[in-house]
Design a protein around this motif. Structure first.
Motif, mmCIF file in Angstrom:
data_model
loop_
_atom_site.group_PDB
_atom_site.id
_atom_site.type_symbol
_atom_site.label_atom_id
_atom_site.label_comp_id
_atom_site.label_asym_id
_atom_site.label_seq_id
_atom_site.Cartn_x
_atom_site.Cartn_y
_atom_site.Cartn_z
ATOM 1 N N GLN A 1 0.777 -1.182 0.204
ATOM 2 C CA GLN A 1 0.049 0.164 -0.080
ATOM 3 C C GLN A 1 1.002 1.237 0.374
ATOM 4 O O GLN A 1 0.556 2.347 -0.645
ATOM 5 N N SER A 2 1.869 1.110 0.598
ATOM 6 C CA SER A 2 2.799 2.210 0.165
ATOM 7 C C SER A 2 3.907 2.683 -0.739
ATOM 8 O O SER A 2 4.491 3.682 -0.622
ATOM 9 N N ARG B 1 -3.290 -5.191 -6.256
ATOM 10 C CA ARG B 1 -4.569 -5.029 -7.374
ATOM 11 C C ARG B 1 -4.225 -3.289 -7.247
ATOM 12 O O ARG B 1 -4.370 -2.404 -8.008
ATOM 13 N N ASN B 2 -3.899 -3.075 -6.345
ATOM 14 C CA ASN B 2 -3.707 -1.002 -5.930
ATOM 15 C C ASN B 2 -2.498 -0.773 -6.829
ATOM 16 O O ASN B 2 -2.163 0.234 -6.624
ATOM 17 N N LEU B 3 -1.397 -2.173 -6.862
ATOM 18 C CA LEU B 3 -0.267 -1.562 -7.889
ATOM 19 C C LEU B 3 -0.914 -1.305 -8.959
ATOM 20 O O LEU B 3 -0.374 -1.792 -9.754
ATOM 21 N N SER B 4 -1.693 0.070 -9.141
ATOM 22 C CA SER B 4 -2.157 -0.218 -10.939
ATOM 23 C C SER B 4 -1.161 0.686 -11.235
ATOM 24 O O SER B 4 -1.405 0.993 -12.593
ATOM 25 N N SER B 5 0.266 1.086 -11.128
ATOM 26 C CA SER B 5 1.057 1.925 -11.914
ATOM 27 C C SER B 5 1.762 1.155 -12.031
ATOM 28 O O SER B 5 2.611 0.883 -13.377
ATOM 29 N N SER C 1 1.785 2.384 -3.949
ATOM 30 C CA SER C 1 0.999 2.408 -4.990
ATOM 31 C C SER C 1 1.418 2.702 -6.362
ATOM 32 O O SER C 1 1.114 2.799 -7.269
ATOM 33 N N SER C 2 2.488 3.872 -6.240
ATOM 34 C CA SER C 2 2.861 4.227 -7.722
ATOM 35 C C SER C 2 4.313 3.434 -8.311
ATOM 36 O O SER C 2 4.693 4.014 -9.264
#
Length: 412
Positions: free
Chosen positions: A13-14, A37-41, A16-17
């Motif tokens: 979560q830390s 799924r939060n690792l959108s980049s 994400s970019s």
């Protein structure tokens, strides 16, 4: 290394970019946490050897920017999910070494940017889908060691101008020769049956052919003479016979595996005489094999060859491994083998060689493995350099041999 919740959750979560993440050999858990799924980049993700299992994690199919995905050597099972086709930017998809079942997915044809597909060592069934022919950018395709059936339709691959590597299961067709861009053909350790096809019908740039450990039979095709750039040839354990007339000009060959084929007659000197790339170690001309740490090898073990070891073997000065074991070779060990200064492994065991071990073998400075056991050798073992480093087992079964490291002098 091992990562578990909540530490993994806070880490992901830390970041994400984050655009690239390599967690190979990191033990995560039996299933992949949904918060990936939060690792959108993310565009590059490696999760091989992570101990993951179960059904395919749907969270990964939402990473729309992925271009590289490696999930090899885990325990994923079931069908590879069709939702993977949503990753339209993928160029490399590596799912090797899992438990995926069902057919090779037809939806792969929708991922038109793919250059590499690796499904080897899964439990796939059926045949290769026609949709694969849409992948005009494909460079490497592997479904090795699966349960595919039927004859491989090589027409599927004809439009792939950059295809250099094929690793398949099924039945082989002579149409493989129409793949003009192919450099590496590896169909080893499968259940291919029937006659060996006429490989290399046309001149090409093939550097590697490995058809070993199959159930092929017949005569080594004369068309192989067209493979002028061949560096690696492995036709071990497939029950083939050499061509009756003429020889092959394998001037660039550096890896020759012909073991366990029930060859009879004398060791073919004409083949050996044409192995020009093995006659000198030229670092300035770095070939594909040397660039990948593969050096000159000749392996004829497990045949029924008789007669003497040709002296001209000693001209292959770049050899690192020579294996002529488990044949019926007679005569003496040629002193010319002492010229093989780069030799690391020499196995002449289980033959009918006689007379003394030549003193010239002490000149080989890099020898790490040496076996002459179970021959008819006599005399004292030469005392010097690498030969002093080998144990009794390297020489046993020669009841006329004496000297170190044998425990007693048994020379009459």
């Amino acid at each position: 290394m091992e990562l578990k919740n909540p530490h993994l959750r806070s880490l992901v979560q830390s970041l994400s970019s984050l655009k690239s993440l390599n967690l190979r050999f990191v033990s995560i858990s039996s299933t992949l946490p949904g918060f990936f799924r939060n690792l959108s980049s993310l565009s590059w993700l490696a999760l091989s050897y992570c101990g993951l299992g179960g059904s395919f994690p749907s969270s990964l199919t939402r990473l729309a920017k992925l271009t590289y995905l490696d999930l090899g050597e885990n325990n994923f099972s079931g069908h590879a999910p069709s939702s993977l086709q949503n990753l339209t930017h993928l160029t490399e998809l590596l799912l090797y070494g899992n438990q995926f079942s069902g057919p090779v997915p037809s939806w792969l044809g929708n991922l038109t940017q793919l250059t590499v597909i690796d499904f080897m060592e899964n439990k796939l069934q059926g045949s290769i889908p026609q949709s694969i022919q849409k992948l005009s950018n494909l460079r490497a395709f592997s479904v090795y060691n699966s349960n595919l059936v039927g004859t491989v339709d090589f027409d599927i691959f004809l439009k792939m101008k950059d295809l250099t590597y094929l690793n398949l299961s099924g039945e082989i067709s002579a149409l493989v020769c129409n793949l003009g861009s192919l450099s590496f053909l590896d169909i080893s350790y499968n259940n291919f049956v029937g006659m060996i096809p006429q490989l290399c019908i046309h001149a090409n740039k093939w550097m590697m052919i490995d058809v070993s450990e199959n159930q092929l039979q017949g005569i080594l095709p004369r068309s192989l003479a067209n493979c002028k750039t061949l560096e690696f040839l492995d036709v071990s354990n497939i029950n083939w016979k050499p061509a009756a007339n003429g020889s092959f000009d394998f001037s660039k060959l550096q890896m020759l595996h012909l073991s366990y084929n029930s060859f009879t007659g004398e060791l073919p000197s004409d083949y050996i005489a044409n192995l020009n790339a093995m006659k000198a170690f030229e670092t300035k001309d770095l070939t594909y094999m040397k660039a990948n740490g593969i050096f000159d090898v000749v392996d004829y073990k497990g045949n029924r060859l008789n007669g003497q070891i040709p002296k001209l073997v000693g001209a292959l000065k770049a050899l690192t491994s020579l294996n002529l074991s488990n044949n019926m070779l007679t005569g003496n060990i040629p002193s010319s083998l002492g010229n093989l200064q780069w030799l690391e492994s020499l196995d002449l065991s289980h033959n009918k060689l006689s007379r003394e071990i030549p003193l010239e073998l002490t000149q080989i400075g890099f020898l790490q493995n040496f076996s002459v056991f179970y021959n008819n050798l006599t005399g004292r073992i030469p005392d010097g350099n690498q030969l002093r480093t080998f144990v009794n087992g390297s020489f046993e079964g020669n009841y006329g041999l004496c000297g170190y490291p044998l425990l007693e002098d048994i020379t009459p």
